[in-house]
Design an enzyme around this catalytic site. Structure first.
Site, mmCIF file in Angstrom:
data_model
loop_
_atom_site.group_PDB
_atom_site.id
_atom_site.type_symbol
_atom_site.label_atom_id
_atom_site.label_comp_id
_atom_site.label_asym_id
_atom_site.label_seq_id
_atom_site.Cartn_x
_atom_site.Cartn_y
_atom_site.Cartn_z
ATOM 1 N N LYS A 140 0.865 -1.220 -0.053
ATOM 2 C CA LYS A 140 -0.100 -0.120 0.010
ATOM 3 C C LYS A 140 0.822 1.190 -0.087
ATOM 4 O O LYS A 140 0.693 2.267 -0.965
ATOM 5 C CB LYS A 140 -0.964 0.032 1.216
ATOM 6 C CG LYS A 140 -1.907 -1.099 1.226
ATOM 7 C CD LYS A 140 -2.726 -1.257 2.641
ATOM 8 C CE LYS A 140 -3.747 -2.349 2.293
ATOM 9 N NZ LYS A 140 -4.341 -2.708 3.748
ATOM 10 N N GLN A 181 -4.375 -1.476 9.845
ATOM 11 C CA GLN A 181 -4.319 -2.875 9.290
ATOM 12 C C GLN A 181 -5.062 -3.838 10.092
ATOM 13 O O GLN A 181 -4.440 -3.935 11.431
ATOM 14 C CB GLN A 181 -2.753 -2.983 8.892
ATOM 15 C CG GLN A 181 -2.695 -4.652 8.031
ATOM 16 C CD GLN A 181 -3.532 -4.612 6.642
ATOM 17 O OE1 GLN A 181 -3.254 -3.379 6.111
ATOM 18 N NE2 GLN A 181 -3.872 -5.618 6.214
ATOM 19 N N ASP A 222 -11.051 2.831 4.690
ATOM 20 C CA ASP A 222 -11.542 1.622 4.491
ATOM 21 C C ASP A 222 -12.933 1.225 4.358
ATOM 22 O O ASP A 222 -13.534 0.184 3.967
ATOM 23 C CB ASP A 222 -11.054 0.784 5.721
ATOM 24 C CG ASP A 222 -9.720 -0.198 5.466
ATOM 25 O OD1 ASP A 222 -9.440 -0.576 4.328
ATOM 26 O OD2 ASP A 222 -8.786 -0.187 6.700
HETATM 27 N N1 GUN Z 1 -6.801 -6.860 6.615
HETATM 28 C C1 GUN Z 1 -7.364 -7.614 5.522
HETATM 29 N N2 GUN Z 1 -8.075 -6.972 4.770
HETATM 30 C C2 GUN Z 1 -8.023 -5.696 5.125
HETATM 31 C C3 GUN Z 1 -8.521 -4.452 4.567
HETATM 32 O O1 GUN Z 1 -9.148 -4.369 3.577
HETATM 33 N N3 GUN Z 1 -8.117 -3.445 5.221
HETATM 34 C C4 GUN Z 1 -7.574 -3.386 6.375
HETATM 35 N N4 GUN Z 1 -7.244 -2.384 7.137
HETATM 36 N N5 GUN Z 1 -6.990 -4.654 6.942
HETATM 37 C C5 GUN Z 1 -7.267 -5.514 6.359
#
Ligand code: GUN
Length: 293
Positions: A56, A100, A123
């Site tokens: 990311k 995350q 998110d």
């Molecule tokens: N962990 C697995 N998928 C995601 C996601 O789309 N966003 C975040 N913040 N954590 C995750």
């Protein structure tokens, strides 16, 4: 003659959409505005999470966005994490905040996700944003569901009026994606699918029969190879959201032989994964536009 499914190439489509995003970012910075900024928060040492956060961060930098990563030790307390989120909520260089998941077990995930100010919740995990999405006035679309919808739309897979079966009811993928696909499209909600949606899960009776109804089958369970060729209607579009570690490889929820039955198929890796990160960049730019104008 064996005809193989058309690839829903998320890697190629992600590159195209990232080009569009980079142009929007360049336009903003040339106009003297701050670059859209993402702050990612990673608690602990989970190797998969470390990999996602690195990807990311790299994608932000490659497309002109500002990006910071806050790496905190496993033993970070909930109150320390809440303090960091408060700081990021107030930071004008930060337009998007991503915590995350999963968080260590001693931290209440719900409390953390509710602390992120909704305007920076790229998110789309905050209850206010889930509510707005559900009533058809999304502030943001959640990244993975939006990536799936973009894949279907840009490869001209017919969605409106068709039978979609979503296997999996998670808060991150199955639940929001099923809502988006069944909604009526409006000017406020352009990614809505107008489809006939069934959500299947671990308690579904005769899963294979339910899946065989699908013109579009979405596998979002997290179980390697669980969707087999006998569960797929010939010619259906199959979108594989699974990312399962098997030995040293990433494999999806869809078994490889499905490619001989499906009309379209998204690969793992190179399907939904790159689209998720792309839609995160998209949301961060959208947040900057909403906050800074
Ligand atoms: N962990 C697995 N998928 C995601 C996601 O789309 N966003 C975040 N913040 N954590 C995750």
């Amino acid at each position: 003659m064996l005809v193989m499914a058309q690839l829903l190439d998320g890697k190629a489509l992600a590159a195209t959409i990232r080009g569009e995003i980079a142009a929007r970012v360049a336009g903003r910075t040339q106009a003297g505005k701050r670059p859209p900024g993402l702050a990612a928060v990673l608690v602990g040492n989970d190797p998969a999470s470390q990999g996602y956060v690195r990807s990311k961060h790299k994608a932000c930098l490659e497309n002109g966005l500002h990006s910071t990563v806050h790496r905190l030790p496993e033993e970070t307390t909930q109150s320390q994490l809440l303090d960091l989120i408060e700081q990021l909520n107030a930071d004008a260089t930060v337009h998007g905040i991503l915590v995350q998941l999963p968080l260590p077990r001693h931290i209440e995930t719900d409390a953390i996700l509710r602390a992120v100010t909704p305007a920076k919740d790229v998110d789309c995990f905050h209850p206010e944003n889930v509510g707005l999405l559900t009533i058809g006035f999304p502030r943001f679309y959640p990244c993975t569901p939006h990536g799936v919808v973009q894949l279907l739309n840009r490869y001209n897979v017919p969605v409106a009026g068709h039978e979609v079966v979503v296997v999996g009811r998670s808060d991150i993928v199955g639940k929001p994606l099923s809502i988006m696909l069944m909604q009526k499209p409006t000017a406020h909600n352009p990614a809505a699918g107008d489809a006939t949606v069934t959500v299947a899960h671990s308690r579904t009776h005769d899963l294979a029969a339910v899946c065989r109804r699908a013109d579009i089958l979405i596998a979002a369970v997290g179980q390697a190879g669980m969707i087999t060729a006998d569960m797929v209607k010939p010619g259906a579009a199959v979108v594989d959201v699974g990312t399962n570690r098997v030995g040293n490889a990433w494999v999806g929820d869809v078994a490889p032989e499905v490619a001989t039955v499906a009309g379209w198929l998204s690969p793992v890796p190179g399907g939904v994964g790159p689209m998720t990160i792309t839609m995160l960049l998209y949301n961060t730019v959208a947040a900057a536009e909403q906050i800074d104008g």
